[in-house]
Design an enzyme around this catalytic site. Structure first.
Site, PDB file in Angstrom:
ATOM      1  N   LYS A 211       0.847  -1.192   0.000  1.00  0.00           N
ATOM      2  CA  LYS A 211       0.000   0.000   0.000  1.00  0.00           C
ATOM      3  C   LYS A 211       0.888   1.250   0.000  1.00  0.00           C
ATOM      4  O   LYS A 211       2.094   1.159   0.190  1.00  0.00           O
ATOM      5  CB  LYS A 211      -0.915  -0.029   1.232  1.00  0.00           C
ATOM      6  CG  LYS A 211      -1.825  -1.249   1.281  1.00  0.00           C
ATOM      7  CD  LYS A 211      -2.733  -1.310   0.063  1.00  0.00           C
ATOM      8  CE  LYS A 211      -3.746  -2.424   0.138  1.00  0.00           C
ATOM      9  NZ  LYS A 211      -3.171  -3.781   0.046  1.00  0.00           N
TER      10      LYS A 211
HETATM   11  C1  LIG Z   1      -9.507  -1.347  -2.072  1.00  0.00           C
HETATM   12  C2  LIG Z   1      -9.043  -2.268  -0.978  1.00  0.00           C
HETATM   13  N1  LIG Z   1      -9.803  -2.435   0.114  1.00  0.00           N
HETATM   14  C3  LIG Z   1      -9.430  -3.229   1.124  1.00  0.00           C
HETATM   15  C4  LIG Z   1      -8.245  -3.927   1.072  1.00  0.00           C
HETATM   16  C5  LIG Z   1      -7.862  -4.823   2.208  1.00  0.00           C
HETATM   17  O1  LIG Z   1      -6.768  -4.298   2.918  1.00  0.00           O
HETATM   18  P1  LIG Z   1      -6.088  -5.176   4.055  1.00  0.00           P
HETATM   19  O2  LIG Z   1      -5.137  -6.098   3.391  1.00  0.00           O
HETATM   20  O3  LIG Z   1      -5.375  -4.178   4.944  1.00  0.00           O
HETATM   21  O4  LIG Z   1      -7.168  -5.868   4.777  1.00  0.00           O
HETATM   22  C6  LIG Z   1      -7.422  -3.807  -0.046  1.00  0.00           C
HETATM   23  C7  LIG Z   1      -6.173  -4.585  -0.138  1.00  0.00           C
HETATM   24  O5  LIG Z   1      -5.613  -4.804  -1.174  1.00  0.00           O
HETATM   25  C8  LIG Z   1      -7.831  -2.956  -1.107  1.00  0.00           C
HETATM   26  O6  LIG Z   1      -7.083  -2.822  -2.207  1.00  0.00           O
END
Ligand SMILES: Cc1ncc(COP(=O)(O)O)c(C=O)c1O
Length: 375
Positions: A189
């Site tokens: 990220k």
């Molecule tokens: C748009 C979006 N929402 C939620 C997530 C989930 O994030 P996490 O891995 O911190 O749960 C991601 C992860 O790639 C994402 O791209």
């Protein structure tokens, strides 16, 4: 051959080794011996709330956990509908289904690949409780239109800004537009860390209080009051690491933006030849998480780049309503824009350490592919 310019950055933590050890040392030798819910998490929450311009930030285990906390805090449950994009990341829908609520898919805008406000408007029913837009590549969802629509219908907006930390729209931070928003700190990220983490942002105090309680089994230690909750906490070492790394965030974002500008300029000839569509990247905004071009020769181009040692990535090749887990919620429906981006997108490397020579090599390899194939 394995990629020499991989899509995902190599050894991302090499130059952060000192920082990693320092974070472990600080937390491990701290007098409190708290490994979650201590000062490092509180400090990170203050930093991020201030940077995003919101009153409350509630750190949690990951962005998926953050989405779940908010839906839970809002009491979203069976019988409620939540409008979600037809293209994007699975947790957006998982969290709705896990609440027992019904995801209602809306198609995406053909240039930003984020949920289309007109499609959302058409999907509102008396059972709609919330809209869940997610920012995906390099242009944020149309938050002003979505917030306006939500206000008119008395709906809440949960803004999935998992990949959009540092982005702004009309001067307001991603994550600060919705009634609540989330960021992710997982490795790739914009501000990835040494593990998993997430954070909920909100101006709404009851939402923040409930999320704080729900992330820790749901019950108040002092009063015993509470609800069924979960454990969705951020660990102190990760929070300390992010605070130590804080000064890098702006530079990382602006370098990615420079890289996007390089590609936009260098790839103009293939766009003008009509063989590639370049992404829409607003000049005034500081964010480009993913630089994805569209081409109907995507798989051939990908193979050509791989043969030249260049990694690329296809984001979400199967739309959300086409996934077996969610197909029952979209029976008989089609989402042409979501299907087009799933079929045609090819994302190019944008990690900040890429040199101008790397970028020229990647761009020229694309131009060469189309030159050869259009000649
Ligand atoms: C748009 C979006 N929402 C939620 C997530 C989930 O994030 P996490 O891995 O911190 O749960 C991601 C992860 O790639 C994402 O791209």
């Amino acid at each position: 051959m394995s990629a020499t310019l991989p899509f995902f950055p190599p050894a991302v933590f090499d130059r952060h080794r000192e920082m990693t050890l320092r974070a472990i040392f600080d937390v491990g030798t701290g007098p409190d011996q708290r490994f979650f819910g201590g000062d490092a998490v509180a400090e990170l929450e203050r930093r991020i709330a201030a940077a995003a311009g919101v009153r409350h930030a509630v750190a949690c285990a990951n962005a998926t956990g953050g989405l779940a906390l908010v839906l839970d805090a809002w009491g979203i449950t069976a019988g409620d509908e939540v409008i979600v994009p037809a293209y994007g990341c699975q947790p957006v829908v998982d969290t709705v289904v896990e609440q027992g609520a019904t995801p209602v898919f809306a198609d995406v805008d053909p240039r930003t690949f984020t949920i289309d406000p007109a499609a959302v408007a058409a999907a509102v029913t008396p059972r709609t409780a919330a809209i869940l837009p997610a920012h995906v590549f390099a242009t944020m969802a149309d938050m002003p239109a979505l917030v306006d629509l939500a206000r008119r219908h008395g709906l809440r907006v949960l803004e999935d800004a998992a990949v959009a930390q540092g982005a702004t729209l009309a001067g307001r931070a991603a994550g600060a537009w919705g009634d609540a928003g989330v960021y992710s700190f997982s490795q790739f990220k914009p501000f990835g860390a040494i593990g998993e983490g997430g954070i909920v942002l909100t101006d709404d105090e009851p939402t923040a209080i409930r999320c704080r309680r729900l992330r820790r089994a749901g019950t108040d230690d002092d009063t015993g009051d509470g609800a069924v909750g979960r454990h969705s906490r951020m660990d102190e070492v990760l929070a300390r690491f992010l605070s130590l790394r804080w000064a890098e965030l702006d530079r990382r974002l602006s370098r990615k933006r420079e890289i996007a500008a390089f590609y936009q300029h260098r790839l103009r000839p293939v766009a003008e030849a009509g063989v590639v569509t370049l992404p829409l990247i607003p000049d005034s905004e500081p964010w480009c998480h993913v630089y994805a071009i569209m081409t109907d020769r995507r798989d051939e181009l990908r193979a050509h780049l791989a043969a030249r040692g260049i990694g690329s990535h296809i984001y979400y090749p199967v739309t959300l309503p086409m996934q077996p887990a969610f197909a029952a919620y979209a029976s008989g429906m089609t989402f042409p824009h979501a299907e087009a981006v799933a079929r045609d997108n090819l994302a190019l490397p944008v990690w900040p350490e890429l040199s101008e020579n790397d970028l020229a090599y990647i761009s020229d390899s694309i131009i060469e592919f189309f030159g050869r194939h259009t000649a």
